[in-house]
Design a protein around this motif. Structure first.
Motif, PDB file in Angstrom:
ATOM      1  N   SER A 180       1.189  -1.435  -0.220  1.00  0.00           N
ATOM      2  CA  SER A 180      -0.380  -0.336  -0.492  1.00  0.00           C
ATOM      3  C   SER A 180       1.293   0.789  -0.225  1.00  0.00           C
ATOM      4  O   SER A 180       0.439   2.672  -0.111  1.00  0.00           O
ATOM      5  N   MET A 181       2.168   1.137   0.194  1.00  0.00           N
ATOM      6  CA  MET A 181       3.555   2.495  -0.255  1.00  0.00           C
ATOM      7  C   MET A 181       3.125   2.903  -1.218  1.00  0.00           C
ATOM      8  O   MET A 181       2.678   1.840  -2.458  1.00  0.00           O
ATOM      9  N   SER A 182       3.003   4.170  -1.483  1.00  0.00           N
ATOM     10  CA  SER A 182       3.159   4.529  -2.809  1.00  0.00           C
ATOM     11  C   SER A 182       4.255   4.763  -3.581  1.00  0.00           C
ATOM     12  O   SER A 182       5.046   5.925  -3.876  1.00  0.00           O
ATOM     13  N   LEU A 183       4.762   3.482  -3.780  1.00  0.00           N
ATOM     14  CA  LEU A 183       6.014   3.348  -4.417  1.00  0.00           C
ATOM     15  C   LEU A 183       5.482   1.650  -5.410  1.00  0.00           C
ATOM     16  O   LEU A 183       4.679   1.083  -5.349  1.00  0.00           O
TER      17      LEU A 183
ATOM     18  N   ASP B  96       7.808  -3.471  -7.692  1.00  0.00           N
ATOM     19  CA  ASP B  96       8.927  -4.192  -7.653  1.00  0.00           C
ATOM     20  C   ASP B  96      10.036  -3.300  -7.044  1.00  0.00           C
ATOM     21  O   ASP B  96      11.370  -4.314  -6.956  1.00  0.00           O
ATOM     22  N   ASP B  97       9.808  -2.185  -6.827  1.00  0.00           N
ATOM     23  CA  ASP B  97      10.929  -1.595  -5.827  1.00  0.00           C
ATOM     24  C   ASP B  97      10.783  -2.533  -4.157  1.00  0.00           C
ATOM     25  O   ASP B  97      11.937  -2.115  -3.649  1.00  0.00           O
ATOM     26  N   ILE B  98       9.726  -2.229  -3.656  1.00  0.00           N
ATOM     27  CA  ILE B  98       9.525  -2.466  -2.714  1.00  0.00           C
ATOM     28  C   ILE B  98       9.569  -4.250  -2.121  1.00  0.00           C
ATOM     29  O   ILE B  98      10.570  -4.699  -1.455  1.00  0.00           O
ATOM     30  N   ARG B  99       9.642  -5.162  -3.555  1.00  0.00           N
ATOM     31  CA  ARG B  99      10.325  -6.017  -3.476  1.00  0.00           C
ATOM     32  C   ARG B  99      11.630  -6.713  -3.587  1.00  0.00           C
ATOM     33  O   ARG B  99      12.674  -7.536  -3.488  1.00  0.00           O
TER      34      ARG B  99
ATOM     35  N   MET C 246      13.690   1.677   5.223  1.00  0.00           N
ATOM     36  CA  MET C 246      14.565   2.137   4.895  1.00  0.00           C
ATOM     37  C   MET C 246      14.784   2.715   2.831  1.00  0.00           C
ATOM     38  O   MET C 246      15.024   3.956   2.812  1.00  0.00           O
ATOM     39  N   TYR C 247      14.816   1.891   2.500  1.00  0.00           N
ATOM     40  CA  TYR C 247      13.983   2.274   0.889  1.00  0.00           C
ATOM     41  C   TYR C 247      13.200   3.670   0.461  1.00  0.00           C
ATOM     42  O   TYR C 247      13.267   4.336  -0.048  1.00  0.00           O
ATOM     43  N   ALA C 248      12.304   3.404   1.789  1.00  0.00           N
ATOM     44  CA  ALA C 248      11.271   3.962   1.590  1.00  0.00           C
ATOM     45  C   ALA C 248      11.247   5.819   1.972  1.00  0.00           C
ATOM     46  O   ALA C 248      11.582   6.425   1.370  1.00  0.00           O
ATOM     47  N   ARG C 249      12.744   5.402   2.904  1.00  0.00           N
ATOM     48  CA  ARG C 249      12.973   6.562   3.325  1.00  0.00           C
ATOM     49  C   ARG C 249      13.612   7.596   2.463  1.00  0.00           C
ATOM     50  O   ARG C 249      13.767   8.785   2.437  1.00  0.00           O
ATOM     51  N   ARG C 250      14.916   7.053   1.785  1.00  0.00           N
ATOM     52  CA  ARG C 250      15.330   7.378   0.967  1.00  0.00           C
ATOM     53  C   ARG C 250      14.472   8.043  -0.421  1.00  0.00           C
ATOM     54  O   ARG C 250      15.218   9.166  -1.065  1.00  0.00           O
ATOM     55  N   GLN C 251      13.479   7.394  -0.386  1.00  0.00           N
ATOM     56  CA  GLN C 251      12.894   7.847  -1.990  1.00  0.00           C
ATOM     57  C   GLN C 251      12.042   8.447  -1.515  1.00  0.00           C
ATOM     58  O   GLN C 251      11.929   9.956  -2.267  1.00  0.00           O
TER      59      GLN C 251
END
Length: 170
Positions: A25-28, A31-34, A70-75
């Motif tokens: 449900s994140m706005s990402l 494929d990037d989350i996976r 961490m990926y979500a924070r960087r984005q």
């Protein structure tokens, strides 16, 4: 990577996919989350210590989750919103951002802008005005540095900056 670590990754790929699904449900892009989840799985396999008393799955879920976050924070940090000066402010109208920004070539607009700013600054007390002027002069200054300059605590700086924002917006 050793054969044992490689087997851990291969055996637990579905675990990484399961954890990634929790963040769908994140706005990402999923494929990037996976991909972040798979990276976390590889990190977990590389750093797992069997002698610590936890199962690999327990350890891996924590590492995978941290990697996704961490990926979500960087984005979020790198996401910048841009606006076109020619784009309409309201979808049905022909007024653009350029139409509402006062021109510096128009002396009347500059005088009005200066009058509005001075009217708003007049509602601030001396400490708030000093805080605002220092912050405008040095936008990269921290609240701790501001507190040392003004002579109040950092928590007071935080409260006063919040008050300044509220006063200037209203």
């Amino acid at each position: 990577m050793t054969k044992e670590r490689q087997e851990l990754v291969e055996d637990n790929i579905q675990l990484a996919h399961f954890v990634a699904n929790r963040y769908r449900s994140m706005s990402l892009e999923f494929d990037d989350i996976r991909s972040s989840a798979y990276l976390g799985l590889v990190k977990a396999a590389s750093n797992f210590d069997n002698g610590k008393g936890t199962t690999f799955a327990t350890f891996a879920v924590t590492v995978i989750t941290n990697e996704i976050l961490m990926y979500a924070r960087r984005q979020k940090k790198h996401n910048r919103v841009t606006a076109s000066l020619d784009a309409p402010l309201i979808s049905d109208e022909d007024i653009s951002l350029m139409d509402v920004i006062p021109s510096t070539k128009d002396p009347y607009g500059v005088v009005e802008l200066e009058r509005d700013i001075s009217r708003q600054i007049d509602c601030l007390n001396d400490t708030e005005r000093k805080l605002l002027l220092v912050k405008l002069g040095r936008p990269d200054i921290t609240q701790n540095e501001l507190s040392e300059i003004i002579g109040i605590t950092q928590s007071m700086v935080s409260r006063k900056m919040k008050t300044i924002r509220r006063k200037l917006v209203n």
